[in-house]
Design an enzyme around this catalytic site. Sequence first.
Site, PDB file in Angstrom:
ATOM      1  N   ARG A  15       0.758  -1.143   0.020  1.00 60.32           N
ATOM      2  CA  ARG A  15       0.131  -0.021   0.043  1.00 60.32           C
ATOM      3  C   ARG A  15       0.884   1.278   0.095  1.00 60.32           C
ATOM      4  NH1 ARG A  15      -4.123  -0.032   4.787  1.00 60.32           N
ATOM      5  NH2 ARG A  15      -2.183  -1.171   5.710  1.00 60.32           N
ATOM      6  N   LYS A  18      -1.077   4.346  -1.252  1.00 66.40           N
ATOM      7  CA  LYS A  18      -2.060   4.933  -0.290  1.00 66.40           C
ATOM      8  C   LYS A  18      -1.274   5.851   0.797  1.00 66.40           C
ATOM      9  CE  LYS A  18      -4.450   3.747   4.006  1.00 66.40           C
ATOM     10  NZ  LYS A  18      -5.804   4.061   3.793  1.00 66.40           N
ATOM     11  N   GLY A 449     -22.885   5.451  12.384  1.00 65.13           N
ATOM     12  CA  GLY A 449     -22.323   4.347  13.279  1.00 65.13           C
ATOM     13  C   GLY A 449     -20.775   4.520  13.782  1.00 65.13           C
ATOM     14  N   GLU A 501     -18.218   2.112  17.221  1.00 66.05           N
ATOM     15  CA  GLU A 501     -17.327   1.240  16.504  1.00 66.05           C
ATOM     16  C   GLU A 501     -15.909   1.257  16.467  1.00 66.05           C
ATOM     17  OE1 GLU A 501     -18.880   0.955  12.044  1.00 66.05           O
ATOM     18  OE2 GLU A 501     -20.873   1.375  13.077  1.00 66.05           O
ATOM     19  N   HIS A 658     -28.958   0.946   6.568  1.00 69.53           N
ATOM     20  CA  HIS A 658     -28.197   2.300   5.836  1.00 69.53           C
ATOM     21  C   HIS A 658     -27.520   1.938   4.442  1.00 69.53           C
ATOM     22  CE1 HIS A 658     -25.254   5.173   5.128  1.00 69.53           C
ATOM     23  NE2 HIS A 658     -24.289   4.321   5.140  1.00 69.53           N
ATOM     24  N   GLU A 682     -27.341   7.691   1.351  1.00 71.16           N
ATOM     25  CA  GLU A 682     -26.384   8.859   0.982  1.00 71.16           C
ATOM     26  C   GLU A 682     -27.108   9.482   0.022  1.00 71.16           C
ATOM     27  OE1 GLU A 682     -22.666   7.457  -0.692  1.00 71.16           O
ATOM     28  OE2 GLU A 682     -22.389   9.233  -1.867  1.00 71.16           O
ATOM     29  N   HIS A 711     -17.398  11.824   2.836  1.00 69.29           N
ATOM     30  CA  HIS A 711     -16.217  11.454   1.986  1.00 69.29           C
ATOM     31  C   HIS A 711     -15.273  12.528   1.739  1.00 69.29           C
ATOM     32  CE1 HIS A 711     -19.255   8.246   0.964  1.00 69.29           C
ATOM     33  NE2 HIS A 711     -17.893   7.621   1.298  1.00 69.29           N
TER      34      HIS A 711
HETATM   35  N1  GLN Z   1     -22.068   1.548  10.404  1.00 62.14           N
HETATM   36  C1  GLN Z   1     -20.876   1.932   9.311  1.00 62.14           C
HETATM   37  C2  GLN Z   1     -20.006   3.079   9.647  1.00 62.14           C
HETATM   38  O1  GLN Z   1     -20.707   3.824  10.118  1.00 62.14           O
HETATM   39  C3  GLN Z   1     -21.430   1.948   8.000  1.00 62.14           C
HETATM   40  C4  GLN Z   1     -20.512   2.414   7.036  1.00 62.14           C
HETATM   41  C5  GLN Z   1     -20.831   2.355   5.351  1.00 62.14           C
HETATM   42  O2  GLN Z   1     -21.914   2.224   5.035  1.00 62.14           O
HETATM   43  N2  GLN Z   1     -20.037   2.059   4.646  1.00 62.14           N
HETATM   44  O3  GLN Z   1     -18.881   3.274   9.503  1.00 62.14           O
HETATM   45 ZN    ZN Z   2     -22.173   4.300   4.431  1.00 63.75          ZN
END
Ligand code: GLN
Ligand code: ZN
Length: 777
Positions: A15, A18, A449, A501, A658, A682, A711
């Site tokens: 990577r 990156k 999340g 998370e 989601h 989104e 993003h």
């Molecule tokens: N629950 C995940 C987060 O919040 C959802 C991520 C995603 O939809 N790619 O990161």
């Molecule tokens: Zn998402």
Amino acid sequence: MQTHNLGYPRIGSNRELKKACEQYWAGKTAAAALEQTARSIRNQNWQLQKKSGIDLIPVNDFSFYDQVLDTCIMTGAIPERFHPLVEKAQLSALDLLFSMARGYQKNGYDLTAMEMTKWFDTNYHYIVPEFKRDQQFSFFNDTVLHQFLEAKKEGYLCKPVLIGPVSFLLLGKEKEPGFHRIDLLKNLLPVYFEILARLDQHGAYYIQMDEPCLALDLTEKERQALRTTYTAIRQRFPNLRIILANYFECPGANLKTALELPVHILHLDLVRCPSQLDDILAVPEFVNGRTGLSLGVVDGRNIWKNDFQRSLPLIQKAIQKTGPERIWIAPSCSLLHVPCDLELEAGEKSFLPEIKQWMAFARQKLAEVAALKQIAGDPGDALSKALLEENAKAIRARDTSLLIHQPQVKARAAVIAAADAKRTSPFSVRKEKQQHTLRLPLFPTTTIGSFPQTKEVRAWRAQWKKQLLSDEAYELLIREETSRAVQWQEAIGLDVLVHGEFERNDMVEYFGERLNGFAFTQNGWVQSYGSRCVKPPVIYGDVFRTEPMTVAWTTYAQSLTTRHVKGMLTGPVTILQWSFVRNDQPRSTTCNQIALAIRDEVTDLEKAGIKIIQIDEPAIREGLPLRKEAQPQYLDWAVNAFRIAASGVRDETQIHTHMCYSEFNDIIPSIAAMDADVITIETSRSQMELLDAFTSFAYPNDIGPGVYDIHSPRVPSKEEMVALMEKALDHIPAERLWVNPDCGLKTRNWEETTEALSAMIQAAKKLRKKVNAPVPE
Ligand code: GLN
Ligand code: ZN
């Protein structure tokens, strides 16, 4: 017979790209350092491909961010808002490229990033070209020429790779009404001619033109655009050898068109669509003609070892009809979609050697391509026999392995009933009961999340994985971080909280590591978008859960607050879609096994007192087959798998889902059929375009259209968010709207997050005022 490759992973086997990009973005290194890393990756890739026995090597498959974005810049398709960056701010091409991809909020500018969406049915995201009615193109950037000359100077026999003009247009989007982007072909073609002329002048001979649009349902006009393009190219450049590449699906109704195109070599994805070979070899004009066939027999989308006993008959059949001179052997598509090198999987923690011997990554796939040429070209040779025998042994070992088959898992999946995929009551009944228990204000605010995964959090996990941190110490740190996040959410005033998370590296990997039937690589990185890479798990066997996977974290967070904490799970379709899936049974069978495991987790969360549970399915759209005729069947089993996962709970328990990364307009009825109580989705990058779908289809349940594009490092204002929600209010009643970001916040920092979410909460307050909602205590 010859071998070639369509594209090689460009992130570097460790990577490197990156890391170099992120350093550069952070202002820690100069452009020259980034360019140097890029050059060295390209060089290594070329060297490695040549050494592996690839006769013709791709160039311009390298990209700092995305090959479609590169094509925008190459052809001067630069949206107007970025023009001042070129004209006034005099940004370099490299900085312009990053600004278009990531937005630009500096020096008095505030420019939103271009949209991003899935590359066909892969988990790779490309930047969506923006077109205007009078769109002009120009040969704006000649990177392709430089990269060609760079490789040529090193002595490689190489072919520049270009996205064909028709696919390029079709991958883009009209940014104003009154035209179809395919009408822009007449403006675009002269620029391609200029590029090809320059390459021709500098000694390019083979050119790979990717036209994966052949895998889509095309209109007659679009097919005509292909004919116009390639006829014109042939006339102007009789010396160039065009390799026209289609992949990911059969050409189907486009086959006739594909065969008519005056190109030198036609590349076929024989992994996805082996049957097209017979169709093609049954056309006498083709067989009697001179067009070469590139047989994509080595799977560029999955990590399983090629079964030579299946590939060889295809190659032999083609040779018989056309002779070996017209035959090329190749991977099915660019190897961008698989990790670099299986040999890097050598550490102690690596998966069982038994599983490893069933696999091949990019580098091993090149060797397979070369081996297939050797065996097909000289079957009686001792080397050929040895290669064949070694391959057969590995394939047999996998077929019969006891690691794969779990009778109790198969038995449970076999008796799934219709009632298992249905909530007890319809949404209207559930909604009332949920309102009663949850007592949320109008326009409830929530997040998706994850919260920022800071350097510290990632360092803790890295140390823990290296056993430099004990389980207890690691857990304590994550708990503290979780607790801070809960307090922070209360303080800024969110309505529905999450635990953040912090314990998760990746939303699929985390669950895969806790489920049986999954194997993990140490270094199996695949580019997802820009500098973001993912390490997809490998589903090699029957999937089952032995113990709760998230309950402790969620209940811990819930114990710290009186507000509701939303449990956070990844859905079965997304786990399937973002893994390398076993190819020895239908994907739907594997998906149902995962759904049952997630269902058990959902009911365990409910039992532990969690009242809101989100099952993320960001990947549901990207599994959609490219051809319309195959879509209903996929949607049926995918939606059903989600419902199996979601339907084990009481009416009072609120199920969220989601979605992100894709456009969902065309599958809204299926999304509604998932019957989640709330969907967060989104929409902010596309300015709520999604809602257009709601004029013809009344989405029945609650919905939170994202108002913050996570993003991009750009922070939106409260007013912007209110304006987006007002657009949503035109289509959906206030009682069914939620206010939330586009996606999880793990890639953002706390500063941006605090600023953006505070503005978002203010936006929700403003909206409540606007509709005269009672202010919650
Ligand atoms: N629950 C995940 C987060 O919040 C959802 C991520 C995603 O939809 N790619 O990161
Ligand atoms: Zn998402």
